[in-house]
Design an enzyme around this catalytic site. Sequence first.
Site, mmCIF file in Angstrom:
data_model
loop_
_atom_site.group_PDB
_atom_site.id
_atom_site.type_symbol
_atom_site.label_atom_id
_atom_site.label_comp_id
_atom_site.label_asym_id
_atom_site.label_seq_id
_atom_site.Cartn_x
_atom_site.Cartn_y
_atom_site.Cartn_z
ATOM 1 N N GLY A 109 -77.455 -49.413 32.048
ATOM 2 C CA GLY A 109 -77.637 -50.672 32.801
ATOM 3 C C GLY A 109 -76.506 -51.304 32.894
ATOM 4 N N GLY A 180 -79.184 -48.376 26.846
ATOM 5 C CA GLY A 180 -78.367 -49.254 25.746
ATOM 6 C C GLY A 180 -79.253 -50.133 25.047
ATOM 7 N N TYR A 476 -75.532 -57.324 20.950
ATOM 8 C CA TYR A 476 -74.654 -58.285 21.444
ATOM 9 C C TYR A 476 -73.096 -57.851 21.085
ATOM 10 C CZ TYR A 476 -78.753 -61.276 22.381
ATOM 11 O OH TYR A 476 -79.850 -61.789 22.825
#
Length: 541
Positions: A109, A180, A476
């Site tokens: 993505g 992911g 993150y």
Amino acid sequence: MAPEPSLASLLLPFILSLVLATSVQSSREGFIHCFDLHSKNDTTLSHILYGPENPSFASVFDLLVQELRFATPTTPRPQVIVTPLDETHIRSAIHCAKKHGLEIRIRSGGHDFEGASYKSEEPFVILDLFNLNSITVDVENATAWVQSGATLGKLYYEISKKSRTLAFPAGYWSTVGVGGHLGGGGYGPLLRKYGLAGDNVIDAKFIDVNGKILDRKSMGEDLFWALKGAGGGNFGVIVAFKIKLVAVPENVTVFKVSRTLEQNATKLVHKWQYVAPSIHEDLTMALRIKNVKSSQAGKQTISVGFESLFLGGADRLLSLMQEKFSELGLVREDCSEMSWIQSVVVLAGIFPAGAPPEVLLNKTAAPKQYTKQKADYVEKPISVEGIEGLWKVFFKIDPESGGMNWTPYGGRMSETSESETPYPHRARNIFMIYEAVYWKKKDGAVSQRHIDWVRKLYKYMTPFVAKNPRSSYFNYRDYDLGVNSKGKTSYEEASVWGVKYFKDNFKRLAKVKAKVDPDDFFRSEQTVPPLFGECGTSLGK
Ligand SMILES: Cc1cc2nc3c(=O)[nH]c(=O)nc-3n(C[C@H](O)[C@H](O)[C@H](O)COP(=O)(O)OP(=O)(O)OC[C@H]3O[C@@H](n4cnc5c(N)ncnc54)[C@H](O)[C@@H]3O)c2cc1C
Ligand SMILES: *[C@@H]1O[C@H](CO)[C@@H](O)[C@H](O)[C@H]1NC(C)=O
Ligand SMILES: *[C@@H]1O[C@H](CO)[C@@H](O)[C@H](O)[C@H]1NC(C)=O
Ligand SMILES: *[C@@H]1O[C@H](CO)[C@@H](O)[C@H](O)[C@H]1NC(C)=O
Ligand SMILES: *[C@@H]1O[C@H](CO)[C@@H](O)[C@H](O)[C@H]1NC(C)=O
Ligand SMILES: *[C@@H]1O[C@H](CO)[C@@H](O)[C@H](O)[C@H]1NC(C)=O
């Protein structure tokens, strides 16, 4: 006196770069030729391989660059973009990249915070999986197969087409990629009831460095375990996941209310820390904190949004809130009952009110932004003074530029052991923090000022958040935590950032890596290095 530099030494850097450019070009040509041979008679090849001379190269590259910091001319471009239509194309890409000395970046993505899926300092190929996006939902068994190139929005939409009472516990934003996201954990509004997306993965289709196609049975439990929270970029190509769907009621209840400092936000945030992680797990009440202009000219205030999903009706929610958190003053008008899929649209926060579920299929719906993000975990409530100090940090950046999301833990997150999946941040935490800064101008000084600010915010949070290690979330991704050195990186060196994401699981991941990809072909700034043998040394095999 220093000797005069010779002409040759002056020209050396130039000659070197020429030699390098020529060898990179021959790697590219070699790769394309190799891929052609492997694909035999494939007439669709022009839609699968994009070299820089292809007129669509730039648009294919840009399409899934979500982070504007990396949408600049100076971001290194790949030698080739491969957009496979099936597994044979993936196998050819791996084979030919290995053969011609190119690295591979796998993109599903493209939402990686550091652009790891499309950016490299070494000559590389992008394996862009956006064509592999099919989803098969099996309502009878409450499972689904979903290919990595699908977005979360498409997954949610396809589930809702088959059933109003099945759902999947993954992220808020619809444009995030399955590959992911599930491969890195993945959390959203169902987290307290059902855990992470990765916790609900039950099988996978995977292609290893030798082009072997594996499923859970043939890959073995170690690698399968690794893919459920550390799969992104580390071991090979995840083609698809099989997931367990979860039960939701026909109607859920959503509320989004916000309070400013003038409306007692500080007290409410303080109390929230005691309520949100321990309240019934049907309720996930997240905080969206930002600095905004106040009604007083030239001044700022803090706005705290309480954004919640409740797996039940408004009546039960209101009585629960009255009992546990009456200070918020939630009233019936704040609460909307709706189907789960409609709650997904509302909680994504990027669609206009009343938008139909079809908007979830729009791959470019999310605004691209300049951002820098970080993560933290909190084990003990932060004092009122600590919270007040935090607001002062927020006032040091332009209004609407700073942001924090606080996501309550507890519920299922407390019932899962730290080693169940690679994601170790579980029972010890009462909530997780996402720290971010946003800006609008490409200007280098503006960028630096904002990035400096989010680092200051992170520094301010030090006494309040998990230490030993100061923990972070693999999804993150944050290169401030440390990166691998070029070439070979030792296990010890990579542990600097690795234990922050994975704690004790990092070692097991490095051992899996040694078995699956011993030559470290799938490597980048933050990939798990192979660890050979039992005694903790990464030398030799
Ligand atoms: C706007 C935005 C909102 C977000 N919201 C949430 C949220 O609500 N909850 C949450 O948990 N996270 C959230 N995230 C973070 C997100 O989960 C991660 O960035 C995630 O890794 C993105 O997955 P992707 O496929 O889009 O990214 P990509 O950039 O394509 O990939 C991320 C990493 O995984 C690797 N990878 C991708 N596909 C594969 C594959 N098929 N096989 C092997 N490796 C692969 C890449 O090489 C890269 O290292 C958000 C991010 C953004 C930008
Ligand atoms: C290649 O394609 C041509 C025309 O489509 C066909 O006649 C030929 O048999 C194919 N060759 C192979 C090896 O598949
Ligand atoms: C449900 O699972 C069983 C066992 O794996 C399988 O035989 C059956 O076909 C599945 N149902 C559907 C609708 O696919
Ligand atoms: C769910 O809400 C719809 C209207 O949005 C209503 O028609 C339906 O009866 C509700 N179902 C339940 C079980 O409450
Ligand atoms: C803030 O809290 C005080 C006392 O706790 C209360 O009297 C007051 O009404 C609150 N203000 C708002 C706007 O809710
Ligand atoms: C998808 O969203 C973007 C951004 O809001 C919009 O410009 C575009 O028109 C949308 N595409 C479709 C097909 O609706």
